[in-house]
Scaffold this motif. Structure first.
Motif, PDB file in Angstrom:
ATOM      1  N   THR A   1       1.724  -5.942  -3.666  1.00  9.63           N
ATOM      2  CA  THR A   1       1.218  -4.646  -3.856  1.00  9.63           C
ATOM      3  C   THR A   1       1.926  -4.900  -5.540  1.00  9.63           C
ATOM      4  OG1 THR A   1       3.978  -3.259  -3.437  1.00  9.63           O
ATOM      5  CG2 THR A   1       1.865  -3.571  -2.088  1.00  9.63           C
TER       6      THR A   1
ATOM      7  N   ASN B   1      22.642   1.168  -4.123  1.00  6.93           N
ATOM      8  CA  ASN B   1      21.630   1.335  -5.178  1.00  6.93           C
ATOM      9  C   ASN B   1      21.756  -0.275  -5.989  1.00  6.93           C
ATOM     10  OD1 ASN B   1      20.700   3.758  -5.205  1.00  6.93           O
ATOM     11  ND2 ASN B   1      20.584   3.239  -7.329  1.00  6.93           N
TER      12      ASN B   1
ATOM     13  N   CYS C   1       1.353  -3.990   7.797  1.00 10.14           N
ATOM     14  CA  CYS C   1       0.296  -2.633   8.633  1.00 10.14           C
ATOM     15  C   CYS C   1      -1.129  -3.246   9.602  1.00 10.14           C
ATOM     16  CB  CYS C   1      -0.454  -1.650   8.178  1.00 10.14           C
ATOM     17  SG  CYS C   1       1.513  -0.724   7.145  1.00 10.14           S
TER      18      CYS C   1
ATOM     19  N   GLN D   1      13.906  -7.131 -10.680  1.00 12.92           N
ATOM     20  CA  GLN D   1      13.694  -5.793 -10.306  1.00 12.92           C
ATOM     21  C   GLN D   1      12.696  -5.428 -11.275  1.00 12.92           C
ATOM     22  OE1 GLN D   1      16.430  -2.941 -10.019  1.00 12.92           O
ATOM     23  NE2 GLN D   1      15.691  -1.702  -8.602  1.00 12.92           N
TER      24      GLN D   1
END
Ligand SMILES: NC(=O)c1ccc[n+]([C@@H]2O[C@H](COP(=O)([O-])OP(=O)(O)OC[C@H]3O[C@@H](n4cnc5c(N)ncnc54)[C@H](O)[C@@H]3O)[C@@H](O)[C@H]2O)c1
Length: 328
Positions: free
Chosen positions: A36, A182, A61, A188
């Motif tokens: 993604t 966190n 999925c 990141q």
């Protein structure tokens, strides 16, 4: 041992793959990732050609694709990092969070049931507990605290956790769950607080801070999280939930000021922006269980970890761009 790592092209998943390939060279590691906006194939470039590693682009999925991969690889264990992970995006568009974080988790666990895996590990978050007041520093969430998620993101993660525990109880699936605070460190995506602030400060751009920046988070260097998951995989109890946290609570504003100081930038770059809807005040968890049962403690202190992270982003210009809500 064949380990299937889902979401391994993202922030924590890629750090986990590097960690495992280095410390457990006897493992075969298969990464399944949809790529993604948050996943980048080139993050894994250094290990792509390595024997004992395979990358597959697919959606958790997609039942057909997941089952085919299970048939081919017959994994012994799955670590599920694949998720939509950004709270702001979940406020704008919750549906994909439900698809990936809830239904995707179920698809993976169904495949685990069919193939009789030794372990399914669900990577979850301390956000499932909701928040704590700022004026009660004595309060901490334990694994027994009720789930009181506040955002569509945390609600979807809490749903994934409940489903995982239900699969354990109903089908005897050997599930473990880690709920981590966190994370920060290399790789990141620069929509999250620390890389966003570093990226912007490096370029002398405004540093957008929600509200007054008083929200408190508990911070953990990503490698410490990876070590915790590796331990839980090998020695955690099936059905067990483990809080993973650094006992390192910091206010957002103090982190931003620290980044400015480390980079020699003025605090005048800070721009206070309208607060996030439903913004959680304070997250704080008690990691005693993983410390006492598995002997885990964080190895990297915040000062050291943040310096390493700043150095990494300073050298990696390609990691500084992103498409975040407040993009000018
Ligand atoms: N970042 C943190 O501080 C933090 C803290 C605690 C827990 N977590 C949890 O850790 C996990 C990983 O977080 P992260 O920060 O690395 O996230 P990330 O957004 O950086 O990475 C997520 C990865 O999952 C992939 N992905 C998304 N949807 C997918 C799908 N349907 N099928 C296959 N792959 C898909 C993305 O391509 C990406 O590579 C998440 O489950 C998150 O909830 C994160």
């Amino acid at each position: 041992m064949t380990l299937l790592v889902t979401g391994g092209a993202g922030f924590i998943g890629s750090n986990f793959i590097f960690y495992i390939l280095e410390r457990r060279p006897e493992y075969r590691v298969v990464c399944l990732d949809k790529l993604t906006y948050a996943g980048r194939r080139d993050t894994l470039a250094a290990v792509m050609e390595r024997p004992g590693f395979r990358f597959v682009q697919a959606d958790i999925c997609d039942r057909g694709a997941v089952n085919r991969l299970f048939e081919e690889e017959r994994p012994d264990a799955v670590v599920n990092f694949a998720a939509e992970s950004h709270v702001d995006r979940s406020i704008d568009a919750p549906e994909v969070f439900l698809q990936t974080n809830v239904l995707g988790t179920a698809v993976l666990m169904d495949a685990c049931r069919t193939h009789g895996l030794a372990r399914f590990h669900q990577v979850s978050t301390d956000e499932v507990y909701g928040d704590l007041p700022l004026d009660r520093p004595d309060l901490l969430f334990t694994e027994a605290s009720p789930l009181r998620a506040s955002s569509p993101y945390s609600a979807s993660k809490a749903s994934g956790d409940l489903l995982a525990l239900a699969y354990h109880r109903t089908y005897g699936l050997p599930v473990t769950i880690s709920r981590c605070s966190n994370n920060y460190g290399p790789y990141q995506f620069a929509e999250k607080l620390i890389p966003l602030m570093i990226s912007r400060a490096l370029e002398d751009r405004p540093l957008p801070v929600y509200g007054q920046g008083l929200n408190v988070r508990d911070w953990l260097y990503v490698e410490d999280h990876c070590r915790a998951i590796d331990l839980i995989l090998r020695r955690g109890k099936p059905g067990g939930v483990y809080n993973v946290g650094g006992r390192c609570e910091m206010r957002n504003i103090d982190i931003v000021k620290l980044i400015c100081r480390e980079l020699g930038k003025p605090d005048s770059l800070i721009a206070y922006v309208e607060d996030r809807k439903g913004h959680d005040l304070r997250y704080a968890i008690d990691p005693s269980r993983i410390q006492n049962e598995l002997g885990w403690t964080p190895e990297t202190g915040f000062q050291d970890g943040i310096r390493r992270t700043i150095r990494w982003y300073a050298e990696r210009r390609d990691w500084r761009e992103g498409d975040f809500p407040w993009e000018e």
